[in-house]
Design a protein around this motif. Structure first.
Motif, short mmCIF file in Angstrom:
data_model
loop_
_atom_site.label_atom_id
_atom_site.label_comp_id
_atom_site.label_asym_id
_atom_site.label_seq_id
_atom_site.Cartn_x
_atom_site.Cartn_y
_atom_site.Cartn_z
N SER A 37 0.84 -1.20 0.00
CA SER A 37 0.00 0.00 0.00
C SER A 37 0.87 1.25 0.00
N PRO B 263 -5.61 5.45 5.18
CA PRO B 263 -6.73 5.36 4.23
C PRO B 263 -7.99 6.04 4.76
N SER C 153 -11.80 6.41 5.63
CA SER C 153 -12.85 5.50 6.11
C SER C 153 -14.04 6.35 6.51
N THR D 261 -13.99 1.59 3.83
CA THR D 261 -12.61 1.93 4.12
C THR D 261 -11.77 1.67 2.88
N ARG E 290 -8.68 0.90 3.03
CA ARG E 290 -7.52 0.12 3.49
C ARG E 290 -7.15 -0.93 2.46
N GLY F 153 -8.56 -6.20 3.44
CA GLY F 153 -8.29 -4.97 2.71
C GLY F 153 -8.43 -5.21 1.21
#
Length: 125
Positions: free
Chosen positions: A15, A20, A22, A78, A80, A111
């Motif tokens: 990532s 991230p 959310s 999210t 993520r 994720g």
């Protein structure tokens, strides 16, 4: 609910977003630019939540007020990403716009993973 699909990661994914975005259903969003790229990740928009945190959000999770840059979240979300290495086994739980929401079998972490890095497992689950 349908059974998850089993995948094996064909390459590493790290990532690039340590914080991230959310939000929960009902959150008002400011909707900015649509993602443009060669990856085929269509229908992602850069959205900002109250407080200034922003990130890429699939259009399927929000309702955009016609003629405006405002919207409202239709579900919890999210951005993520799940970091995977080649050979990791994951269950694919939801596919959207070139990405798959996954759960890694070894530790239960969840994720988003790019679909291009996932190969459908052909064996028994």
């Amino acid at each position: 609910m349908t059974a998850p699909l089993r995948f094996i990661a064909t390459d590493r994914h790290i990532s690039e977003n340590p914080d991230p975005v959310s939000f929960t259903r009902g959150t008002y969003l400011t909707i900015r630019e649509k993602y443009v790229g060669e990856e085929g990740w269509d229908n992602w928009f850069y959205c900002i939540v109250p407080g200034g945190t922003g990130g890429w959000v699939p259009a399927q999770v929000f309702f955009r007020f016609e003629g405006t840059f405002r919207g409202i979240a239709m579900e919890d979300y999210t951005a993520r990403e799940l970091e995977v290495k080649k050979g990791d086994e994951v269950d694919g739980l939801r596919s959207m716009n070139g990405w798959m929401w996954c759960e890694r079998l070894s530790d239960g972490q969840t994720g988003w993973v790019p679909l291009s890095l996932l190969h459908k497992h052909e064996g028994k689950i």
